[in-house]
Scaffold this active site. Structure first.
Site, PDB file in Angstrom:
ATOM      1  N   CYS A 161       0.928  -1.126   0.073  1.00 51.49           N
ATOM      2  CA  CYS A 161      -0.087  -0.092   0.110  1.00 51.49           C
ATOM      3  C   CYS A 161       0.856   1.296   0.042  1.00 51.49           C
ATOM      4  O   CYS A 161       0.548   2.179  -0.682  1.00 51.49           O
ATOM      5  CB  CYS A 161      -0.958  -0.061   1.104  1.00 51.49           C
ATOM      6  N   HIS A 267      -2.540   0.976   7.127  1.00 55.12           N
ATOM      7  CA  HIS A 267      -2.548   1.283   5.751  1.00 55.12           C
ATOM      8  C   HIS A 267      -1.996   2.652   5.544  1.00 55.12           C
ATOM      9  O   HIS A 267      -2.088   3.722   6.200  1.00 55.12           O
ATOM     10  CB  HIS A 267      -4.256   1.143   5.271  1.00 55.12           C
ATOM     11  N   ASP A 285      -8.316   4.671  -1.934  1.00 50.16           N
ATOM     12  CA  ASP A 285      -7.792   3.623  -1.252  1.00 50.16           C
ATOM     13  C   ASP A 285      -6.942   2.440  -2.405  1.00 50.16           C
ATOM     14  O   ASP A 285      -7.627   2.172  -3.400  1.00 50.16           O
ATOM     15  CB  ASP A 285      -8.923   2.545  -0.646  1.00 50.16           C
TER      16      ASP A 285
END
Length: 512
Positions: A161, A267, A285
């Site tokens: 991520c 994240h 995201d």
């Protein structure tokens, strides 16, 4: 015949019988066999075999018994293993289909296709999300969205991520990576961002806050890193307004998914828009396989940065990223096969302890002791980043420019005051037995300029002042300073990751 003659003849006959072989004697004594009729022979062949050995049978092993079991030579049929008859084609297809369905059910129970967003988060593509985004555009708080959406990438690994977010920002800022992506194209993808931590390590554990800041700087970005415990809520909201109204400034947030009632924990994702009146931030995201992009309450997002990261013992935060002036390709690199735990003990414990036991040290003595203590198989830990096949260009312009920059870096380092101390220390020690060029001594100079401050904490004030003057940033040219800062941060990140005493986590560098 007289009686004596009869006695002699009988004695000779018995003597000859005794001297004959047993089989011959038995044969000679057996009664002659009668000839059998055809009917009698047929009845004998159908009769059960007797287990009594015939008189003329040989006791030797029959040749067929040596290669097969005894039962295979018996003339009656033997029992065979049961082999089920083949299924009809239709039954086979049904059985295969049933097995496929069972496998599919097993995969469905152990794998996932996305997750449902919690009700307090609004999907970007939902009616509520589209309405919020339109209002953001009208308010001028979605300017940064367009460059991000035009370069949106989904992370290629579950733990990438941070890399995916950084690749998206680098491409949105039009940073030329200076190396190939595929074919003849230069482009950023998350699997080519390897500098401050090995990809194998990131694939297993992900990235920490400091590692992403280091990686962003290594690729030519100007980074302002803000930890959540050092930033107020109002400052975070002001930064949201500033970034989303800009076209060339980006924000990447590091937060805990658990605070947002999502599955998982740490994240990274970039911010695409902000609604000031409703206080909603658009999180783009990068894990599209798990959650879509969504609007989240900015206060809740601020709270999601507060939980302590188990890996570092520190809270998370956010980065403000802009295009820097330095080139994305570093001219220097740290060796990959360094024993980092050993080097961490050397810099933070062994060398400082030995310095505390020495008296009347001069800077050249300290430098000599440091360089002679380095692992022999890694040289001075630093090497030049030579242009390779991934430096693309129709006329090798990038490779030529890179080589010119390296030569310039070495020339400017040789002219630095620290180089004179390094050369004097090497020539007066056993290191002089090795052939060291000005290039290798320049690498040793850069290492000492980038060395962690813990290395010098036990020195006398006089030595500290002398070395501080030699390590002063003001005495460096811009090119030397940029490379020293890169190596400094990479050393800090790698030493901190491999620290076994847990004391390095509290020290900060570059506002990280």
């Amino acid at each position: 015949m007289s009686c004596p003659q009869l006695v002699r003849r009988t004695a000779n006959m018995w003597t000859s019988l005794i001297n004959l072989p047993r089989t011959a004697a038995l044969t000679s004594c057996r009664r002659p066999r009668r000839a059998l009729s055809i009917a009698q022979r047929h009845s004998c062949s159908c009769r059960n075999h007797s287990t009594t050995l015939p008189l003329n049978a040989s006791l030797a092993v029959h040749p067929c018994h040596a290669s097969a079991g005894f039962a295979h030579n018996i003339p009656y049929p033997h029992p065979q293993p049961f082999i089920p008859p083949p299924l009809p084609r239709q039954e086979q297809q049904q059985q295969q289909q049933q097995q496929g369905e069972e496998q599919h059910e097993k995969e469905q129970s152990t794998t996932f296709y996305r997750r449902e967003l919690p009700p307090h988060l609004h999907s970007f593509t939902s009616p509520a999300g589209r309405a919020l985004f339109k209002e953001c555009v009208q308010a001028g708080q979605a300017e940064i969205y367009f460059s991000l959406s035009g370069n949106f990438v989904m992370q290629s690994e579950p733990a990438f991520c941070g890399l995916g977010s950084l690749a998206m920002v680098l491409n949105a800022l039009a940073v030329d990576p200076g190396k190939r992506w595929k074919g003849v194209w230069r482009w950023y993808s998350d699997d080519m961002l390897e500098c401050c931590a090995p990809l194998t390590q990131i694939r297993q554990k992900g990235m920490t806050f400091r590692e992403l800041a280091c990686l962003a700087r290594c690729n030519g970005l100007r980074v302002v890193a803000k930890r959540a415990d050092q930033v107020s809520r109002e400052e975070f909201l002001n930064d949201l307004r500033t970034v989303t109204a800009s076209e060339d400034t980006h924000m990447v947030v590091s937060f805990s998914r658990a605070t947002l009632s999502q599955t998982g924990d740490g994240h990274f994702s970039p911010i695409g828009a902000y609604h000031p009146e409703k206080n909603q931030a658009l999180v783009l995201d990068t894990a599209r396989f798990k959650y879509p992009s969504y609007f989240c309450d900015a206060n809740l997002l601020y709270e999601a940065m507060q939980p302590i990261d188990k890996e570092t013992g520190l809270p998370r935060g956010y980065f403000i990223l802009t295009k820097g002036e330095s080139q994305p390709i570093s001219l220097l690199k740290l060796h990959q096969n360094i024993d980092w735990p050993r080097l961490n003990r050397l810099f933070c414990h062994d060398l400082p302890q030995s310095f505390s036991l020495m008296e009347h040290l001069e800077p050249s003595d300290i430098i000599q002791h440091i360089l002679s203590s380095l692992p022999a198989d890694n040289g001075f830990l630093i090497s030049l980043q030579h242009p390779g096949i991934d430096l693309a260009g129709p006329s090798d312009e990038l490779a030529t420019t890179h080589a010119v920059q390296i030569q310039r870096l070495l020339t400017e380092t040789v002219a630095h005051p620290m180089f004179t101390l390094v050369k004097r220390a090497v020539e007066s020690s056993h290191l002089a037995s090795h052939s060291h060029t000005d290039g290798s001594l320049a690498l040793a100079t850069i290492l000492l300029l980038a060395a962690p401050r813990e290395l010098f904490v036990t020195l006398s004030p006089k030595c500290v002042n002398q070395l501080s003057a030699a390590r002063d940033v003001k005495s460096m040219t811009p090119l030397v300073r940029s490379e020293v800062e890169r190596i400094t941060e990479q050393l800090e990140v790698m030493l901190n990751r491999n620290c076994q005493c847990g004391k390095r986590g509290m020290c900060g560098i570059h506002n990280v």
